[in-house]
Design a protein around this motif. Structure first.
Motif, PDB file in Angstrom:
ATOM      1  N   ALA A 293       0.861  -1.181   0.000  1.00 42.47           N
ATOM      2  CA  ALA A 293       0.000   0.000   0.000  1.00 42.47           C
ATOM      3  C   ALA A 293       0.895   1.227   0.000  1.00 42.47           C
ATOM      4  CB  ALA A 293      -0.922   0.013   1.206  1.00 42.47           C
ATOM      5  N   THR A 294       0.667   2.120  -0.959  1.00 43.81           N
ATOM      6  CA  THR A 294       1.454   3.342  -1.085  1.00 43.81           C
ATOM      7  C   THR A 294       0.511   4.531  -1.067  1.00 43.81           C
ATOM      8  OG1 THR A 294       3.081   2.175  -2.448  1.00 43.81           O
ATOM      9  CG2 THR A 294       3.142   4.577  -2.485  1.00 43.81           C
ATOM     10  N   TYR A 295       0.831   5.512  -0.227  1.00 36.97           N
ATOM     11  CA  TYR A 295       0.025   6.724  -0.111  1.00 36.97           C
ATOM     12  C   TYR A 295       0.889   7.903  -0.546  1.00 36.97           C
ATOM     13  CZ  TYR A 295      -3.053   3.612   2.376  1.00 36.97           C
ATOM     14  OH  TYR A 295      -3.880   2.563   2.694  1.00 36.97           O
ATOM     15  N   LEU A 296       0.426   8.627  -1.563  1.00 37.17           N
ATOM     16  CA  LEU A 296       1.200   9.691  -2.194  1.00 37.17           C
ATOM     17  C   LEU A 296       0.389  10.983  -2.194  1.00 37.17           C
ATOM     18  CD1 LEU A 296       3.562  10.754  -3.998  1.00 37.17           C
ATOM     19  CD2 LEU A 296       2.340   9.787  -5.962  1.00 37.17           C
ATOM     20  N   ASN A 297       0.992  12.048  -1.687  1.00 36.52           N
ATOM     21  CA  ASN A 297       0.334  13.368  -1.687  1.00 36.52           C
ATOM     22  C   ASN A 297      -1.068  13.294  -1.086  1.00 36.52           C
ATOM     23  OD1 ASN A 297       2.558  14.449  -3.042  1.00 36.52           O
ATOM     24  ND2 ASN A 297       1.649  14.094  -5.064  1.00 36.52           N
ATOM     25  N   SER A 298      -1.220  12.544  -0.030  1.00 38.35           N
ATOM     26  CA  SER A 298      -2.543  12.309   0.540  1.00 38.35           C
ATOM     27  C   SER A 298      -2.587  12.676   2.020  1.00 38.35           C
ATOM     28  CB  SER A 298      -2.952  10.845   0.351  1.00 38.35           C
ATOM     29  OG  SER A 298      -3.125  10.532  -1.023  1.00 38.35           O
ATOM     30  N   TYR A 368      12.426   6.611   7.932  1.00 36.49           N
ATOM     31  CA  TYR A 368      11.884   7.954   7.790  1.00 36.49           C
ATOM     32  C   TYR A 368      12.952   8.822   7.134  1.00 36.49           C
ATOM     33  CZ  TYR A 368       7.713   7.365  10.757  1.00 36.49           C
ATOM     34  OH  TYR A 368       6.494   6.987  11.261  1.00 36.49           O
ATOM     35  N   GLY A 369      12.616   9.478   6.021  1.00 32.71           N
ATOM     36  CA  GLY A 369      13.597  10.285   5.315  1.00 32.71           C
ATOM     37  C   GLY A 369      12.948  11.293   4.395  1.00 32.71           C
ATOM     38  N   ASP A 370      13.726  11.791   3.430  1.00 32.94           N
ATOM     39  CA  ASP A 370      13.273  12.816   2.493  1.00 32.94           C
ATOM     40  C   ASP A 370      12.691  12.186   1.224  1.00 32.94           C
ATOM     41  OD1 ASP A 370      14.357  14.496   4.338  1.00 32.94           O
ATOM     42  OD2 ASP A 370      16.092  15.084   3.110  1.00 32.94           O
ATOM     43  N   SER A 371      11.799  12.924   0.596  1.00 30.65           N
ATOM     44  CA  SER A 371      11.218  12.464  -0.674  1.00 30.65           C
ATOM     45  C   SER A 371      12.070  12.985  -1.830  1.00 30.65           C
ATOM     46  CB  SER A 371       9.775  12.940  -0.812  1.00 30.65           C
ATOM     47  OG  SER A 371       9.697  14.359  -0.683  1.00 30.65           O
ATOM     48  N   THR A 372      13.318  12.554  -1.870  1.00 26.54           N
ATOM     49  CA  THR A 372      14.207  12.962  -2.956  1.00 26.54           C
ATOM     50  C   THR A 372      13.755  12.339  -4.273  1.00 26.54           C
ATOM     51  OG1 THR A 372      15.714  11.114  -2.626  1.00 26.54           O
ATOM     52  CG2 THR A 372      16.127  13.101  -1.326  1.00 26.54           C
ATOM     53  N   ARG A 373      14.197  12.925  -5.370  1.00 26.50           N
ATOM     54  CA  ARG A 373      13.833  12.387  -6.683  1.00 26.50           C
ATOM     55  C   ARG A 373      14.264  10.924  -6.802  1.00 26.50           C
ATOM     56  NH1 ARG A 373      11.214  16.533  -7.131  1.00 26.50           N
ATOM     57  NH2 ARG A 373      11.548  18.253  -8.574  1.00 26.50           N
ATOM     58  N   ASP A 374      15.487  10.652  -6.388  1.00 26.81           N
ATOM     59  CA  ASP A 374      15.997   9.287  -6.526  1.00 26.81           C
ATOM     60  C   ASP A 374      15.222   8.316  -5.649  1.00 26.81           C
ATOM     61  OD1 ASP A 374      17.865  10.134  -8.340  1.00 26.81           O
ATOM     62  OD2 ASP A 374      19.536  10.195  -6.917  1.00 26.81           O
ATOM     63  N   ALA A 375      14.916   8.731  -4.414  1.00 26.70           N
ATOM     64  CA  ALA A 375      14.219   7.835  -3.490  1.00 26.70           C
ATOM     65  C   ALA A 375      12.822   7.497  -3.991  1.00 26.70           C
ATOM     66  CB  ALA A 375      14.146   8.462  -2.099  1.00 26.70           C
ATOM     67  N   VAL A 376      12.098   8.492  -4.485  1.00 25.02           N
ATOM     68  CA  VAL A 376      10.731   8.254  -4.970  1.00 25.02           C
ATOM     69  C   VAL A 376      10.751   7.438  -6.256  1.00 25.02           C
ATOM     70  CG1 VAL A 376       8.578   9.328  -5.712  1.00 25.02           C
ATOM     71  CG2 VAL A 376       9.893  10.337  -3.837  1.00 25.02           C
ATOM     72  N   ALA A 377      11.707   7.729  -7.142  1.00 25.33           N
ATOM     73  CA  ALA A 377      11.805   6.954  -8.381  1.00 25.33           C
ATOM     74  C   ALA A 377      12.131   5.498  -8.083  1.00 25.33           C
ATOM     75  CB  ALA A 377      12.867   7.563  -9.288  1.00 25.33           C
ATOM     76  N   ALA A 378      13.033   5.272  -7.122  1.00 24.48           N
ATOM     77  CA  ALA A 378      13.377   3.896  -6.763  1.00 24.48           C
ATOM     78  C   ALA A 378      12.181   3.180  -6.167  1.00 24.48           C
ATOM     79  CB  ALA A 378      14.544   3.898  -5.781  1.00 24.48           C
ATOM     80  N   LEU A 379      11.412   3.881  -5.373  1.00 26.51           N
ATOM     81  CA  LEU A 379      10.211   3.288  -4.776  1.00 26.51           C
ATOM     82  C   LEU A 379       9.191   2.950  -5.852  1.00 26.51           C
ATOM     83  CD1 LEU A 379       9.244   2.706  -1.842  1.00 26.51           C
ATOM     84  CD2 LEU A 379       7.982   4.857  -1.975  1.00 26.51           C
ATOM     85  N   SER A 380       9.020   3.846  -6.808  1.00 24.27           N
ATOM     86  CA  SER A 380       8.067   3.603  -7.896  1.00 24.27           C
ATOM     87  C   SER A 380       8.458   2.367  -8.692  1.00 24.27           C
ATOM     88  CB  SER A 380       8.010   4.825  -8.821  1.00 24.27           C
ATOM     89  OG  SER A 380       7.116   4.599  -9.893  1.00 24.27           O
ATOM     90  N   THR A 381       9.761   2.202  -8.923  1.00 26.99           N
ATOM     91  CA  THR A 381      10.220   1.029  -9.672  1.00 26.99           C
ATOM     92  C   THR A 381      10.044  -0.246  -8.867  1.00 26.99           C
ATOM     93  OG1 THR A 381      11.842   2.359 -10.884  1.00 26.99           O
ATOM     94  CG2 THR A 381      12.215  -0.017 -10.792  1.00 26.99           C
ATOM     95  N   GLU A 382      10.461  -0.209  -7.606  1.00 26.00           N
ATOM     96  CA  GLU A 382      10.370  -1.404  -6.763  1.00 26.00           C
ATOM     97  C   GLU A 382       8.932  -1.879  -6.600  1.00 26.00           C
ATOM     98  OE1 GLU A 382      10.741  -2.537  -2.033  1.00 26.00           O
ATOM     99  OE2 GLU A 382      11.879  -0.822  -2.802  1.00 26.00           O
TER     100      GLU A 382
END
Length: 639
Positions: A293-298, A368-382
Motif C-alpha cells: 500500500a502506497t500513499y502519495l500526496n494524501s 523515515y527520510g526525504d522524498s528525494t527524486r531518486d528515493a521516490v523513483a526507486a520506490l516507484s520502480t520497486e
C-alpha cells in the motif's frame, strides 16, 4: 442488461434513470411463514415473526418491517437495502456475529432491495458475507455481486470508476471491492456511517484491494467514515494499492454494549489498550502476504488507534510519500510495523497522538527520510507504481516532520529503524521508547535530521509493561493488569553487562548534535549499546531504576503505560555501553553509570563549561583518556 455487456455507462442519480440497472422493477416476493403478499406493487409489509424471501431485486416506494420480521434472499444470495441511493437499515444480528439483517422500521422513497450473488470472505475461523456497491473481478465489474443502486453519479467501466458517490448508513457495507486485475477509482466520494465488523477481513471498509493479481489506483478520493472498524482503505491478499491526492478520514464509532475487548483478531473491534492507546477504528490497514500500500500526496487521519496500519501477514510494504498523517484525538499512531513489514515514510508530516510508529517486529524495517527524486523513483520502480516521468518530476522534495503528543517511536517488538535526510522528530516524551526489545536504530544527521524530545529523554529502555491478555472461558481477553515491581532486580550472573549482544537495544548516531538523556531501565539481561560517530551528545547516559507514575495500570489508565521516572544507579542486568568514535564528544551533565566506554583517539568526554567530570572504574579513580577502552562498574560524576 449486465454491466459487462456495456463497457462504459453513466450511473444516474434518479429512480427512473437507474431502473435499467435492475433485473426487475416490480415488487417480487416469495412469502414464507405467515407472511402476506404485498398490498400493492409499490409497497412491501413484513409483519412480526414473518419471513420474506425475495427472488429478485425489487423496487418499491415503501417498505415496512415489524419487530421480528425478516427479509431474506435465496441460497447463494444476499440482500441489501437502499433508500434514495443510500445503503441503509442493515445491522449485525448480534455482537460478534457476521451476518446482517434489515432492521425493523418504515423506509420510504426510492426503496430498492437488491438481491446479489453471495461474496463470502473467510478470515481464520469466520466467514463474512460481504455486500458491496461495486465488485470488480477478473472480468471487470460484476453486476451480479454489486449493489449498483448504491453507486450514484459518475461513470463506471470494467477498468475504472470516475466521480462516483457511495453512501452507507447501515452496518458492514463495503464501498468498492476489487479482487482481480487493474482498476482505477478516480475522484470517488465515499461516506460510510455505522459500524463495520472486521478490518482484518475488510468487512465494512470503503475500499478493498484484494488478490495477488490486483493493482488498484485510488486517485483524488474523498473518504469519510465513522464507525467501529469502518476502515477507509484496505490492501490484502497480495494486492498492490496506490492512493494518491486523496483525503481519508476515520472516526470512532460506538461499540456494542456487550462487546468484550479481545486480542483474538477475528473478533477484535477495538485497539488493545496494552499498546497505550484507545479507539475502535483504523483509517487504513495492510494485511495478507506480499501486499503493498502506497500513499502519495494524501491526507490520512484516524481519530485515535492508527492511521496507516500493518497487521499480520508477511512481505508487507507500506509507504507514505509527501503525505499528512495523524490522529485527531489524544492517542494514536501514524504507522504500525509488525512481522517482517517494510515501512517507509518520505517527505511526510506526522501529527500523532502517541507514536509516529509502533514497531512490533520481529523483523520489521522502518525508514523515515526525504522524498528525494531518486528515493521516490526507486520506490516507484520497486513497487511498480506506474508513476510517469512527469508525475515523478512534479513531486516536491520534502523532509519528514514528526509531531507527537507522547513518544516518538515505540518498540513493542524487535526491529530496525532508520532516520535520515532532514527528518525532524518533535515529541513530548522520549524520542525512542524501547520496551525490552532488540533494536537497531540509526540516525544520520548529516542532512539536518534532529531529535527534540520535550522531556529531554532521547532513548528510554524499560521492561515490557504490557500485562498481556487473560484467558477467560477459552477466549483471550484484554483484562490484564500491570503491577509495578517492588523488589530489586536479581543479578543474572550469566549475563555480561560489558559486552555487546545481538539481542541488545542498539542505536547509532552519525553526524548529529544531540541534547538529551539515554536511560536503560531494564531489570532483565539487555544492554543499551550507543555508538556515536562524528557526533556530539550532551546529557546523562546511564543504567537506571525506573518507576511508573502509578503502581497499577489497567484499561482505565492505559495512558500511563511507558511513562516512568529514572533513578540512576549501577547496572544490575542493564549495561550501558558507550562507543565514542572519531570526531565525537560527550558532555556529561549528570551522574552516569556505564558498563563499557570506548573512545577513539580524537574523541572526548567533558563537562559543561565551568564544571569538571571525574570517572571511577570498579570504585577506582581513573583518567578518561582518548584512544582507551574501559569496562566494569563505570561512574562519571560532574562537579
Amino acid at each position: 442488461m449486465t454491466l459487462t455487456s456495456r463497457r462504459s455507462f453513466l450511473i444516474a442519480g434518479t429512480a427512473t434513470a437507474t431502473a435499467v440497472l435492475l433485473p426487475a422493477a416490480s415488487a417480487t416476493a416469495t412469502p414464507s411463514a405467515s407472511a402476506s403478499a404485498p398490498s400493492s406493487a409499490t409497497r412491501i409489509a413484513v409483519g412480526a415473526g414473518e419471513t420474506y424471501e425475495l427472488a429478485a431485486t425489487t423496487r418499491v416506494s415503501e417498505l415496512t418491517v415489524a419487530d421480528g420480521g425478516r427479509i431474506v434472499a435465496p441460497d447463494g444470495h444476499d440482500i441489501s437495502l437502499t433508500v434514495n441511493g443510500v445503503e441503509t437499515g442493515q445491522a449485525l444480528t448480534a455482537t460478534g456475529a457476521t451476518a446482517t439483517l434489515i432492521q425493523a422500521g418504515t423506509y420510504r422513497g426510492d426503496v430498492v432491495l437488491t438481491v446479489a450473488e453471495s461474496h463470502d470472505v473467510t478470515y481464520e475461523t469466520l466467514t463474512f458475507p460481504f455486500r458491496q456497491a461495486l465488485y470488480v473481478g477478473s472480468g471487470g465489474v460484476d453486476s451480479a455481486r454489486s449493489v449498483l443502486c448504491a453507486v450514484r453519479g459518475g461513470r463506471v467501466s470494467d477498468t475504472s470508476a470516475r466521480n462516483v458517490s457511495i453512501t452507507s448508513t447501515g452496518e458492514c457495507f463495503n464501498g468498492v471491492y476489487v479482487e482481480s486485475g487493474a482498476y482505477t477509482l478516480q475522484a470517488p466520494v465515499i461516506s460510510l456511517t455505522g459500524n463495520g465488523r472486521s478490518d482484518f477481513a475488510g468487512y465494512g471498509a470503503a475500499v478493498v484491494g484484494d488478490g495477488s493479481s490486483t493493482r488498484l489506483v485510488v486517485d483524488g478520493a474523498r473518504i469519510d467514515n465513522k464507525g467501529v472498524v469502518r476502515t477507509t482503505v484496505i490492501a490484502g491478499g497480495g494486492a498492490n494499492v496506490l492512493v494518491k491526492d486523496s483525503v481519508l478520514r476515520a472516526r470512532n464509532g460506538v461499540l456494542p454494549s456487550d462487546y468484550q475487548a479481545t486480542v483474538e483478531t477475528p473478533y477484535m473491534e477495538s485497539v488493545p489498550w496494552m499498546l497505550g492507546l484507545d479507539g475502535n477504528v483504523r483509517a487504513t490497514n495492510l494485511i495478507g502476504r506480499n501486499s503493498a500500500a502506497t500513499y502519495l500526496n494524501s491526507t490520512v487521519f484516524s481519530e485515535t488507534w492508527g492511521a496507516l496500519s500493518v497487521e499480520g501477514g508477511s512481505g508487507l510494504k507500506l509507504s507514505a510519500v509527501n503525505c499528512h498523517v495523524g490522529n485527531t484525538g489524544d492517542y494514536g499512531y501514524g504507522t504500525y510495523a509488525i512481522g517482517d513489514a517494510t515501512v517507509r515514510v518520505l517527505g511526510s508530516r506526522f501529527d500523532v497522538g502517541s507514536y509516529a510508529t509502533i514497531i512490533a517486529g520481529p523483523a520489521a524495517v522502518v525508514h523515515y527520510g526525504d522524498s528525494t527524486r531518486d528515493a521516490v523513483a526507486a520506490l516507484s520502480t520497486e513497487l511498480d507504481l506506474g508513476l510517469s516521468h512527469a508525475e515523478l518530476r512534479s513531486i516536491p522534495v520534502r523532509s519528514t516532520v514528526v509531531n507527537s503528543g507522547h513518544f516518538g517511536y515505540m518498540f513493542f517488538g524487535a526491529g530496525t529503524l532508520t532516520l535520515d535526510g532532514g527528518t525532524v522528530v518533535n515529541s513530548e516524551r522520549a524520542t525512542f521508547l524501547n520496551k525490552g526489545q532488540q533494536t537497531t536504530i540509526s540516525v544520520d544527521g548529516s542532512q539536518g535530521a534532529r531529535l527534540d524530545p520535550r522531556d529531554g529523554v532521547i532513548l528510554q529502555m524499560i521492561e515490557l509493561d504490557d500485562p498481556g491478555p487473560v484467558d477467560v472461558d477459552g477466549r483471550m481477553m484484554n483484562v490484564g493488569v500491570y503491577t509495578e515491581p517492588t523488589t530489586d532486580p536479581t543479578k543474572d550472573s550469566s549475563f555480561d553487562t560489558t559486552a555487546v549482544h545481538t539481542t541488545d537495544g542498539a542505536a547509532t548516531f552519525t553526524s548529529i548534535v544531540l541534547r538529551g538523556d539515554f536511560y536503560n531501565g531494564m531489570r532483565t539481561g539487555r544492554n543499551m549499546v550507543l555508538t556515536f560517530e562524528d557526533s556530539t551528545v550532551e546529557g546523562v547516559i546511564s543504567a537506571t531504576r525506573t518507576q511508573h507514575r502509578v503502581p497499577r495500570i489497567d484499561a482505565s489508565t492505559f495512558y500511563e503505560l511507558g511513562i516512568v521516572t529514572n533513578t540512576v544507579q549501577a547496572a544490575v542486568n542493564n549495561g550501558a555501553v558507550v562507543r565514542l568514535k572519531s570526531g565525537s564528544a560527550w558532555t556529561v551533565t549528570g551522574t552516569s553509570h556505564l558498563t563499557a566506554l570506548t573512545l577513539a583517539a580524537d574523541a572526548a568526554v567533558r563537562a559543561p563549561r565551568g564544571r569538571s567530570v571525574t570517572m571511577t572504574v570498579d570504585g577506582s579513580p581513573t583518567a578518561v583518556t582518548p584512544g582507551e577502552s574501559y569496562t566494569g562498574a563505570i561512574t562519571l560524576t560532574v562537579a
